[in-house]
Write a protein that holds these residues in place. Structure first.
Motif, PDB file in Angstrom:
ATOM      1  N   GLY A  33       0.531  -4.888   1.051  1.00 21.19           N
ATOM      2  CA  GLY A  33      -0.158  -4.107   2.059  1.00 21.19           C
ATOM      3  C   GLY A  33      -0.831  -2.890   1.452  1.00 21.19           C
ATOM      4  N   GLU A  34      -1.922  -2.481   2.066  1.00 22.13           N
ATOM      5  CA  GLU A  34      -2.673  -1.310   1.620  1.00 22.13           C
ATOM      6  C   GLU A  34      -3.013  -0.464   2.843  1.00 22.13           C
ATOM      7  OE1 GLU A  34      -7.141  -0.352  -0.088  1.00 22.13           O
ATOM      8  OE2 GLU A  34      -6.470  -2.424   0.031  1.00 22.13           O
ATOM      9  N   TYR A  35      -2.622   0.796   2.815  1.00 20.43           N
ATOM     10  CA  TYR A  35      -2.938   1.686   3.933  1.00 20.43           C
ATOM     11  C   TYR A  35      -4.442   1.970   3.957  1.00 20.43           C
ATOM     12  CZ  TYR A  35       1.968   2.505   4.854  1.00 20.43           C
ATOM     13  OH  TYR A  35       3.292   2.339   5.197  1.00 20.43           O
ATOM     14  N   ILE A  36      -5.047   1.726   5.097  1.00 20.20           N
ATOM     15  CA  ILE A  36      -6.461   2.033   5.316  1.00 20.20           C
ATOM     16  C   ILE A  36      -6.573   3.335   6.109  1.00 20.20           C
ATOM     17  CG2 ILE A  36      -8.634   1.198   6.342  1.00 20.20           C
ATOM     18  CD1 ILE A  36      -7.585  -0.505   3.971  1.00 20.20           C
ATOM     19  N   VAL A  37      -5.717   3.490   7.120  1.00 15.36           N
ATOM     20  CA  VAL A  37      -5.639   4.702   7.940  1.00 15.36           C
ATOM     21  C   VAL A  37      -4.166   5.047   8.075  1.00 15.36           C
ATOM     22  CG1 VAL A  37      -6.031   5.689  10.232  1.00 15.36           C
ATOM     23  CG2 VAL A  37      -7.702   4.094   9.257  1.00 15.36           C
ATOM     24  N   ARG A  38      -3.847   6.304   7.883  1.00 17.98           N
ATOM     25  CA  ARG A  38      -2.454   6.743   8.042  1.00 17.98           C
ATOM     26  C   ARG A  38      -2.475   8.148   8.631  1.00 17.98           C
ATOM     27  NH1 ARG A  38       2.295   6.100   3.470  1.00 17.98           N
ATOM     28  NH2 ARG A  38       3.988   6.004   4.969  1.00 17.98           N
ATOM     29  N   GLY A  39      -2.620   8.193   9.949  1.00 11.86           N
ATOM     30  CA  GLY A  39      -2.743   9.488  10.613  1.00 11.86           C
ATOM     31  C   GLY A  39      -4.160   9.998  10.428  1.00 11.86           C
ATOM     32  N   GLY A  40      -4.303  11.258  10.144  1.00 10.68           N
ATOM     33  CA  GLY A  40      -5.622  11.822   9.890  1.00 10.68           C
ATOM     34  C   GLY A  40      -6.285  12.355  11.148  1.00 10.68           C
ATOM     35  N   ARG A  53      -0.782   9.316  16.629  1.00 15.08           N
ATOM     36  CA  ARG A  53      -0.880   8.818  15.262  1.00 15.08           C
ATOM     37  C   ARG A  53      -1.354   7.365  15.284  1.00 15.08           C
ATOM     38  NH1 ARG A  53       0.992  10.205  10.338  1.00 15.08           N
ATOM     39  NH2 ARG A  53       1.893   8.616   8.994  1.00 15.08           N
ATOM     40  N   THR A  54      -2.317   7.062  14.418  1.00  7.94           N
ATOM     41  CA  THR A  54      -2.794   5.691  14.261  1.00  7.94           C
ATOM     42  C   THR A  54      -2.628   5.303  12.799  1.00  7.94           C
ATOM     43  OG1 THR A  54      -4.401   5.957  16.035  1.00  7.94           O
ATOM     44  CG2 THR A  54      -4.776   4.144  14.499  1.00  7.94           C
ATOM     45  N   VAL A  55      -2.126   4.093  12.581  1.00  8.11           N
ATOM     46  CA  VAL A  55      -1.934   3.582  11.226  1.00  8.11           C
ATOM     47  C   VAL A  55      -2.556   2.194  11.156  1.00  8.11           C
ATOM     48  CG1 VAL A  55      -0.230   2.919   9.473  1.00  8.11           C
ATOM     49  CG2 VAL A  55       0.216   4.882  10.964  1.00  8.11           C
ATOM     50  N   VAL A  56      -3.319   1.949  10.097  1.00  5.47           N
ATOM     51  CA  VAL A  56      -3.904   0.635   9.844  1.00  5.47           C
ATOM     52  C   VAL A  56      -3.519   0.220   8.435  1.00  5.47           C
ATOM     53  CG1 VAL A  56      -6.028  -0.731   9.697  1.00  5.47           C
ATOM     54  CG2 VAL A  56      -5.863   1.150  11.362  1.00  5.47           C
ATOM     55  N   VAL A  57      -2.898  -0.950   8.336  1.00  2.00           N
ATOM     56  CA  VAL A  57      -2.484  -1.480   7.042  1.00  2.00           C
ATOM     57  C   VAL A  57      -3.177  -2.822   6.843  1.00  2.00           C
ATOM     58  CG1 VAL A  57      -0.542  -2.140   5.568  1.00  2.00           C
ATOM     59  CG2 VAL A  57      -0.213  -0.406   7.347  1.00  2.00           C
ATOM     60  N   LYS A  58      -3.812  -2.983   5.704  1.00  5.75           N
ATOM     61  CA  LYS A  58      -4.518  -4.232   5.376  1.00  5.75           C
ATOM     62  C   LYS A  58      -3.613  -5.110   4.513  1.00  5.75           C
ATOM     63  CE  LYS A  58      -8.626  -5.882   2.949  1.00  5.75           C
ATOM     64  NZ  LYS A  58      -9.804  -5.457   2.163  1.00  5.75           N
ATOM     65  N   PHE A  59      -3.522  -6.381   4.889  1.00  9.97           N
ATOM     66  CA  PHE A  59      -2.778  -7.380   4.128  1.00  9.97           C
ATOM     67  C   PHE A  59      -3.738  -8.489   3.707  1.00  9.97           C
ATOM     68  CE2 PHE A  59       0.473  -5.279   6.608  1.00  9.97           C
ATOM     69  CZ  PHE A  59       1.539  -5.178   5.714  1.00  9.97           C
ATOM     70  N   PRO A  60      -3.432  -9.208   2.633  1.00 12.73           N
ATOM     71  CA  PRO A  60      -4.344 -10.259   2.170  1.00 12.73           C
ATOM     72  C   PRO A  60      -4.408 -11.477   3.093  1.00 12.73           C
ATOM     73  CG  PRO A  60      -2.408 -10.164   0.755  1.00 12.73           C
ATOM     74  CD  PRO A  60      -2.321  -9.010   1.707  1.00 12.73           C
ATOM     75  N   SER A  61      -3.395 -11.660   3.942  1.00 13.67           N
ATOM     76  CA  SER A  61      -3.390 -12.824   4.835  1.00 13.67           C
ATOM     77  C   SER A  61      -2.533 -12.544   6.066  1.00 13.67           C
ATOM     78  CB  SER A  61      -2.839 -14.055   4.107  1.00 13.67           C
ATOM     79  OG  SER A  61      -1.453 -13.892   3.853  1.00 13.67           O
ATOM     80  N   TYR A  62      -2.731 -13.374   7.071  1.00 14.57           N
ATOM     81  CA  TYR A  62      -1.935 -13.303   8.299  1.00 14.57           C
ATOM     82  C   TYR A  62      -0.463 -13.511   7.974  1.00 14.57           C
ATOM     83  CZ  TYR A  62      -1.624 -13.871  13.430  1.00 14.57           C
ATOM     84  OH  TYR A  62      -1.371 -13.703  14.768  1.00 14.57           O
ATOM     85  N   ASP A  63      -0.208 -14.488   7.118  1.00 16.29           N
ATOM     86  CA  ASP A  63       1.161 -14.813   6.722  1.00 16.29           C
ATOM     87  C   ASP A  63       1.839 -13.641   6.012  1.00 16.29           C
ATOM     88  OD1 ASP A  63       3.333 -16.767   6.467  1.00 16.29           O
ATOM     89  OD2 ASP A  63       2.849 -16.739   4.317  1.00 16.29           O
TER      90      ASP A  63
END
Length: 95
Positions: A33-40, A53-63
């Motif tokens: 996982g990679e944090y794209i948005v973490r608060g701010g 607070r809003t957090v967005v985490v990017k993963f390489p796949s749904y699985d």
């Protein structure tokens, strides 16, 4: 296809929530996982956004996103978040 975990959070116990913050990153990273948005800084420009607070985490796949969210190592950390905040979480495929 990239997948995103999007969380909307209101922290109800800041002191205990810090325990979550201190432990979650290494588990997210372990699951690619990679944090794209973490608060701010943010501003609602349309409708209601009832969360601090809003957090967005990017993963390489749904699985991989679900492997993180349902993993044994995340379970006790997730409990800390759930016990010390209220919010929403969605896992959604993206681009």
């Amino acid at each position: 296809m990239s997948t995103y975990a999007i969380l909307q959070i209101n922290i109800t116990n800041k002191e205990n929530y810090k325990k979550y913050l201190n432990q979650v990153t290494k588990i997210v990273t372990k699951h690619q996982g990679e944090y794209i948005v973490r608060g701010g800084k943010s501003e609602v420009v349309l409708g209601k956004w009832d969360y601090q607070r809003t957090v967005v985490v990017k993963f390489p796949s749904y699985d991989s996103a679900f492997k993180w969210y349902n993993s044994e190592e995340y379970a006790p950390i997730k409990k800390i978040r759930e016990d010390n905040s209220e919010g929403n979480c969605i896992i959604i495929e993206g681009i």
